[in-house]
Enzyme design. Structure first.
Site, PDB file in Angstrom:
ATOM      1  N   TYR A 148      -1.403 -12.580  92.685  1.00  0.00           N
ATOM      2  CA  TYR A 148      -2.163 -11.219  93.184  1.00  0.00           C
ATOM      3  C   TYR A 148      -1.108 -10.389  93.488  1.00  0.00           C
ATOM      4  O   TYR A 148      -0.455 -10.703  94.232  1.00  0.00           O
ATOM      5  CB  TYR A 148      -3.342 -11.659  94.191  1.00  0.00           C
ATOM      6  CG  TYR A 148      -3.880 -10.574  94.751  1.00  0.00           C
ATOM      7  CD1 TYR A 148      -5.046  -9.628  93.834  1.00  0.00           C
ATOM      8  CD2 TYR A 148      -3.398  -9.794  95.953  1.00  0.00           C
ATOM      9  CE1 TYR A 148      -5.537  -8.503  94.429  1.00  0.00           C
ATOM     10  CE2 TYR A 148      -4.366  -8.753  96.267  1.00  0.00           C
ATOM     11  CZ  TYR A 148      -5.391  -7.967  95.560  1.00  0.00           C
ATOM     12  OH  TYR A 148      -6.017  -7.150  96.034  1.00  0.00           O
ATOM     13  N   ASP A 243       7.321 -10.603  94.253  1.00  0.00           N
ATOM     14  CA  ASP A 243       6.475  -9.856  95.234  1.00  0.00           C
ATOM     15  C   ASP A 243       6.397 -10.697  96.378  1.00  0.00           C
ATOM     16  O   ASP A 243       5.908 -11.814  96.590  1.00  0.00           O
ATOM     17  CB  ASP A 243       4.870  -9.981  94.301  1.00  0.00           C
ATOM     18  CG  ASP A 243       3.720  -9.422  95.442  1.00  0.00           C
ATOM     19  OD1 ASP A 243       4.158  -9.497  96.581  1.00  0.00           O
ATOM     20  OD2 ASP A 243       2.886  -9.132  94.926  1.00  0.00           O
ATOM     21  N   LYS A 271       2.830  -6.705 104.968  1.00  0.00           N
ATOM     22  CA  LYS A 271       2.468  -7.627 106.124  1.00  0.00           C
ATOM     23  C   LYS A 271       3.571  -7.788 107.170  1.00  0.00           C
ATOM     24  O   LYS A 271       3.178  -7.110 107.944  1.00  0.00           O
ATOM     25  CB  LYS A 271       2.194  -8.948 105.495  1.00  0.00           C
ATOM     26  CG  LYS A 271       0.795  -8.988 104.266  1.00  0.00           C
ATOM     27  CD  LYS A 271       0.689 -10.103 103.763  1.00  0.00           C
ATOM     28  CE  LYS A 271      -0.375 -10.221 102.741  1.00  0.00           C
ATOM     29  NZ  LYS A 271      -1.851  -9.576 103.049  1.00  0.00           N
TER      30      LYS A 271
HETATM   31  N1  HOZ Z   1      -5.610  -9.429  99.932  1.00  0.00           N
HETATM   32  C1  HOZ Z   1      -5.797 -10.097 101.009  1.00  0.00           C
HETATM   33  C2  HOZ Z   1      -5.930 -11.554 100.948  1.00  0.00           C
HETATM   34  N2  HOZ Z   1      -5.099 -12.061 100.385  1.00  0.00           N
HETATM   35  C3  HOZ Z   1      -7.296  -9.403 101.587  1.00  0.00           C
HETATM   36  C4  HOZ Z   1      -8.235 -10.015 102.493  1.00  0.00           C
HETATM   37  C5  HOZ Z   1      -9.790  -9.610 102.622  1.00  0.00           C
HETATM   38  O1  HOZ Z   1     -10.167  -9.326 101.613  1.00  0.00           O
HETATM   39  O2  HOZ Z   1      -9.769  -9.415 103.795  1.00  0.00           O
END
Ligand code: HOZ
Length: 432
Positions: A148, A243, A271
């Site tokens: 992702y 990433d 993050k």
């Molecule tokens: N991209 C975040 C988790 N990998 C999002 C989490 C959420 O939807 O709160």
């Protein structure tokens, strides 16, 4: 941990939220859809714990999806933020703090010679793709199934995180023309990448990946995979992009690239470098980064980018992490946790495979090994859903999806880990 598990206030707030925001949330995974329940509405967080609006306390293994590596609301981060707040929240102009955090990132991350701050990991990945394409003069991109890279159109192909959690096909609203240049391969499969390069000569700008997958559960790279990608990209005149939004400053101070000794051309981050405030960044070789506007022609901008609050939280967080023993502690505690989880499941006769690296971990409720997204999907989703609920009732907050990694922090104590393992053991024996 409280004895009676009451979620009346959470439920009332979530019901109201559903009328106000799509699905009642600001981001999909936290809606608990894949664990068949209503989300817990948080009131406050501190150290290793989160408290909900009903007064329940949870040992938290989500850590705001990664940033809370020093523990939530670390007193030094809060104090630094309070001081910075007095000087203003956003300048929209250069500030000294940007120099300081840039230098820290450049000193820490092997591939980074220059850095640009943005506001999220999604933004960082969007920008890095434009830069890869501009630098190479090529349009195509290779990504891996289950990885992702944020929610920009060109990455929403066989994506992990919320897309995997909700079992969505590639999102409506994304034009085919946008994703036609996105090629995918199974994670840990160098042969598949070789084939894509052979089928698309001189057309692939680069390869982007999570050097450890955290958005399809937790999948480490097999020995030789990252090294093989480094060689293949070089041979084919393409760029390699890590990433490190999840792994940056978490797997080691220099990220997964330092831990595995493989240096990409470009890196995206988020993050941890924001210390709990919204920050993303991308950086890499100076000759490539010099193409970014206004040094070069590749446009990318942001009103709140590099704002003093986010920079302050990032700087303080990195200073804390840099102290001796941080990563050894994360490694040791997280290993103890995952070993305890796996042993408890095995004692209860449940198939499980799990692992951890530094302060990141994950497990799948299947025999394993799990080397890619297809294998990750073998995990028993129904059992996970019951387990998630039972763990909540015992005061442990896990990511509400089998396709998200778990995160520990420097604030998790031995007692927290022991209490968590005990809760898992009980759940594995109680759930059938
Ligand atoms: N991209 C975040 C988790 N990998 C999002 C989490 C959420 O939807 O709160």
């Amino acid at each position: 941990m409280t004895n009676a598990f009451n979620t009346t206030n959470s439920q009332a707030l979530f019901n109201a939220a559903k009328e106000l925001m799509p699905g009642g949330v600001s981001s999909p995974v936290r809606a608990f859809k894949s664990v068949n329940g209503d989300p817990i509405v948080f009131d406050r967080v501190k150290g290793a714990y989160a408290w909900d609006v009903d007064g329940n306390r949870f040992i938290d293994y989500v850590g705001s999806w990664g940033p809370a590596i020093c523990g939530h609301s670390h007193p030094e981060v809060i104090a630094a933020l309070q001081e910075a707040l007095e000087k203003g929240t956003s300048f929209g102009a250069p500030c000294e703090l940007e120099n300081k955090l840039s230098q820290m990132v450049i000193d820490a991350v092997p591939s980074v010679e220059m850095v640009r701050f943005v506001n999220s990991g999604t933004e960082a990945c969007m920008a890095v793709l434009r830069l890869m394409r501009a630098f190479t003069g090529r349009d195509k991109l290779i990504k891996f199934e289950g990885c992702y890279h944020g929610h920009a159109d060109m990455f929403l192909v066989k994506a992990g995180s919320g897309v995997a959690t909700l079992g969505l096909p590639d999102s409506p609203g994304v034009p085919r023309s946008t994703t036609s240049n996105t090629l995918t391969a199974p994670y840990n499969d160098l042969e598949a990448v070789k084939e894509l390069f052979a089928e698309n000569p001189d057309a692939i700008a680069g390869v982007i990946l999570e050097p450890i997958v955290g958005n399809a559960g937790f999948i480490p790279p097999e020995p030789g995979f990252l090294e093989g990608l480094r060689e293949l990209t070089k041979e084919n005149g393409a760029l390699l992009v890590f990433d490190e939004v999840m792994t940056g400053f978490r797997i080691s101070y220099g990220g997964a690239q330092e831990r595995f000794g493989v240096t990409p051309d470009l890196t995206t981050m988020g993050k941890v470098i924001g210390g709990g405030l919204p920050v993303g960044a991308y950086g890499g070789r100076k000759d490539i980064m010099s193409m970014v506007a206004p040094a070069g022609p590749v446009y990318q901008a942001g009103t709140l980018s590099g704002n003093p609050l986010a920079m302050t939280a990032g700087i303080k967080t990195l200073e804390i992490l840099k102290q001796e023993g941080s990563y050894e502690r994360l490694e040791m505690m997280t290993k103890k946790l995952i070993n305890g989880i796996c042993e408890s499941a095995q004692e209860a006769g449940l198939p499980i495979t799990g692992s951890s690296i530094s302060g990141m971990f994950g497990f799948y409720l299947c025999q394993g090994p799990v080397r890619n997204f297809e294998e990750a999907k073998q995990s028993n989703a129904e059992y996970f859903s019951k387990l998630h609920r039972a763990m909540l009732e015992k005061g442990v907050y896990l990511a509400p999806s089998p396709f998200e990694a778990g995160f520990t922090s420097l604030a998790h104590s031995e007692d927290d880990i022991d209490a968590t393992i005990k809760a898992f053991k009980e759940c594995f024996n109680e759930i059938n």
